[in-house]
Design a protein around this motif. Structure first.
Motif, mmCIF file in Angstrom:
data_model
loop_
_atom_site.group_PDB
_atom_site.id
_atom_site.type_symbol
_atom_site.label_atom_id
_atom_site.label_comp_id
_atom_site.label_asym_id
_atom_site.label_seq_id
_atom_site.Cartn_x
_atom_site.Cartn_y
_atom_site.Cartn_z
ATOM 1 N N UNK A 131 -31.782 -30.879 -40.791
ATOM 2 C CA UNK A 131 -32.087 -29.884 -39.735
ATOM 3 C C UNK A 131 -33.357 -29.559 -39.467
ATOM 4 N N UNK A 132 -33.832 -29.546 -38.245
ATOM 5 C CA UNK A 132 -35.299 -29.212 -37.715
ATOM 6 C C UNK A 132 -35.320 -28.392 -36.771
ATOM 7 N N UNK A 133 -36.304 -27.389 -36.521
ATOM 8 C CA UNK A 133 -36.340 -26.381 -35.741
ATOM 9 C C UNK A 133 -37.658 -26.502 -34.872
ATOM 10 N N UNK A 167 -32.794 -32.865 -25.189
ATOM 11 C CA UNK A 167 -31.751 -32.296 -25.599
ATOM 12 C C UNK A 167 -30.710 -33.163 -25.802
ATOM 13 N N UNK A 168 -29.599 -33.019 -27.014
ATOM 14 C CA UNK A 168 -28.787 -33.775 -27.149
ATOM 15 C C UNK A 168 -27.515 -33.135 -27.607
ATOM 16 N N UNK A 169 -26.225 -33.708 -27.164
ATOM 17 C CA UNK A 169 -24.861 -33.057 -27.764
ATOM 18 C C UNK A 169 -25.091 -32.596 -28.986
ATOM 19 N N UNK A 170 -24.678 -31.149 -29.316
ATOM 20 C CA UNK A 170 -24.553 -30.663 -30.681
ATOM 21 C C UNK A 170 -25.865 -30.015 -30.916
ATOM 22 N N UNK A 171 -26.921 -30.098 -30.255
ATOM 23 C CA UNK A 171 -28.090 -29.371 -30.484
ATOM 24 C C UNK A 171 -27.558 -27.680 -30.472
ATOM 25 N N UNK A 191 -25.864 -31.892 -20.958
ATOM 26 C CA UNK A 191 -25.522 -31.918 -22.384
ATOM 27 C C UNK A 191 -24.753 -30.888 -23.007
ATOM 28 N N UNK A 192 -23.880 -31.173 -23.963
ATOM 29 C CA UNK A 192 -23.089 -30.099 -24.447
ATOM 30 C C UNK A 192 -23.705 -29.462 -25.710
ATOM 31 N N UNK A 193 -24.304 -28.344 -25.400
ATOM 32 C CA UNK A 193 -25.288 -27.702 -26.675
ATOM 33 C C UNK A 193 -24.217 -26.400 -26.975
ATOM 34 N N UNK A 194 -24.894 -25.878 -28.152
ATOM 35 C CA UNK A 194 -24.494 -24.640 -28.515
ATOM 36 C C UNK A 194 -25.576 -23.603 -28.260
ATOM 37 N N UNK A 216 -35.412 -21.093 -29.475
ATOM 38 C CA UNK A 216 -35.728 -22.211 -30.750
ATOM 39 C C UNK A 216 -34.645 -23.286 -30.477
ATOM 40 N N UNK A 217 -35.055 -24.428 -30.582
ATOM 41 C CA UNK A 217 -34.128 -25.672 -30.478
ATOM 42 C C UNK A 217 -33.955 -26.348 -31.840
ATOM 43 N N UNK A 218 -32.539 -26.049 -32.387
ATOM 44 C CA UNK A 218 -32.282 -26.789 -33.793
ATOM 45 C C UNK A 218 -31.610 -28.028 -33.504
ATOM 46 N N UNK A 219 -32.374 -29.069 -34.079
ATOM 47 C CA UNK A 219 -31.717 -30.346 -34.328
ATOM 48 C C UNK A 219 -31.022 -30.677 -35.538
ATOM 49 N N UNK A 220 -29.654 -30.388 -35.498
ATOM 50 C CA UNK A 220 -29.244 -30.303 -36.641
ATOM 51 C C UNK A 220 -29.033 -31.451 -37.499
ATOM 52 N N UNK A 221 -28.804 -32.668 -36.685
ATOM 53 C CA UNK A 221 -28.882 -33.999 -37.375
ATOM 54 C C UNK A 221 -30.373 -34.434 -37.773
ATOM 55 N N UNK A 222 -31.386 -33.806 -37.433
ATOM 56 C CA UNK A 222 -32.746 -34.240 -37.739
ATOM 57 C C UNK A 222 -33.357 -33.777 -38.937
#
Length: 285
Positions: free
Chosen positions: A1-3, A32-36, A159-162, A274-280
């Motif tokens: 996870x990276x912010x 931006x990517x799906x799941x961000x 994209x489909x973000x939360x 803040x953008x959170x990249x969950x898989x990064x």
């Protein structure tokens, strides 16, 4: 996870923040990517709503004095040694009397005594990133704003973000329950407890039957892929990377005043997104 904190200019009272958020994301060059997960500071949303209260108009009552002494002396010198970190204890001991009395009275009249009894961060009301003697309560319609931004991001970036609107105040786990001292939160978190939610969380930490898990998600929009614990952790991470003044004593240290002005706000760096990249994976620079 990276912010990734995203800078914006100071968003003024009553100003629509959605086009500013979209432009800031474009300029950030973050793809931006799906799941961000995109997390917004509740202060920005509430400011955009024009949700300000002038604390100067409140005349302290006996209850306000009791709540002030309760916070500064009982928590600052007695209970704080059991439940709080040294930094919080020092901050409580430095509480300015005049401003704190008016603040406690405002909390009593607008939210109720159970919130004023909390030694700090009463009801999620912000004092440090708003001008003059105003206070900034939680947003009135966070769900509406989260959904509007979600749909605009989906349309603009495909994209489909939360989208999450979050507050820095804590969410605690108590046995198998999640609680917060805030007036409201997303489904799954027990809210509206005021001081008693805070105390439950602190006792759970001491008894090792729960404790702090992160910040508090106030509203979300988009596909729900994460649990309460993950969302609270993301809210906490977002707060850690944002460049905001955290309390009135930090304001005094930086600007030699307890009263912030719009001139100061416009000069400050703001990172309310803040953008959170969950898989990064986070890597040290």
């Amino acid at each position: 996870m990276r912010a990734y904190p995203i800078r914006t200019r100071y968003i003024k009272r009553g100003e629509n923040f959605i086009p500013i958020v979209l432009e800031a994301i474009r300029k950030s060059n973050i793809r931006l990517e799906d799941g961000d997960v995109i997390i917004l500071s509740e202060k920005m949303v509430s400011t955009a709503e024009g949700n300000f209260i002038d604390e100067e108009q409140f005349k302290p009552s006996i209850l306000a004095y009791l709540c002030y002494y309760w916070s500064k002396y009982i928590w600052g010198y007695l209970l704080g040694k059991i439940f709080l970190k040294e930094e919080k204890i020092k901050s409580l001991r430095k509480m300015p009397k005049r401003e704190s009395l008016k603040h406690k009275q405002m909390i009593i009249e607008t939210l109720g005594l159970r919130y004023a009894l909390k030694p700090y961060a009463e009801g999620g009301v912000d004092l440090t990133n708003v001008p003059l003697t105003y206070a900034n309560p939680l947003p009135k319609e966070p769900k509406k704003w989260a959904e509007m931004l979600y749909h605009e991001i989906k349309r603009e970036f495909n994209v489909n973000v939360l989208v999450m609107i979050a507050d820095t105040d804590a969410t605690y786990k108590v046995l198998n329950f999640y609680v917060t001292a805030l007036p409201y939160a997303i489904d799954g978190i027990i809210s509206g407890l005021g001081f008693f939610g805070f105390l439950l969380g602190k006792i759970a930490e001491k008894l090792k039957i729960g404790g702090f898990i992160g910040g508090t998600p106030l509203a979300i929009a988009g596909e729900m892929r994460y649990g309460i614990k993950e969302l609270a952790r993301m809210a906490y991470i977002a707060d850690r990377v944002q460049n905001n003044i955290k309390n009135v004593n930090e304001l005094l240290e930086r600007y030699n005043t307890y009263v912030i002005t719009e001139d100061i706000l416009e000069k400050m760096e703001h990172t309310p997104i803040v953008i959170i990249k969950v898989r990064e994976e986070w890597k040290r620079e």
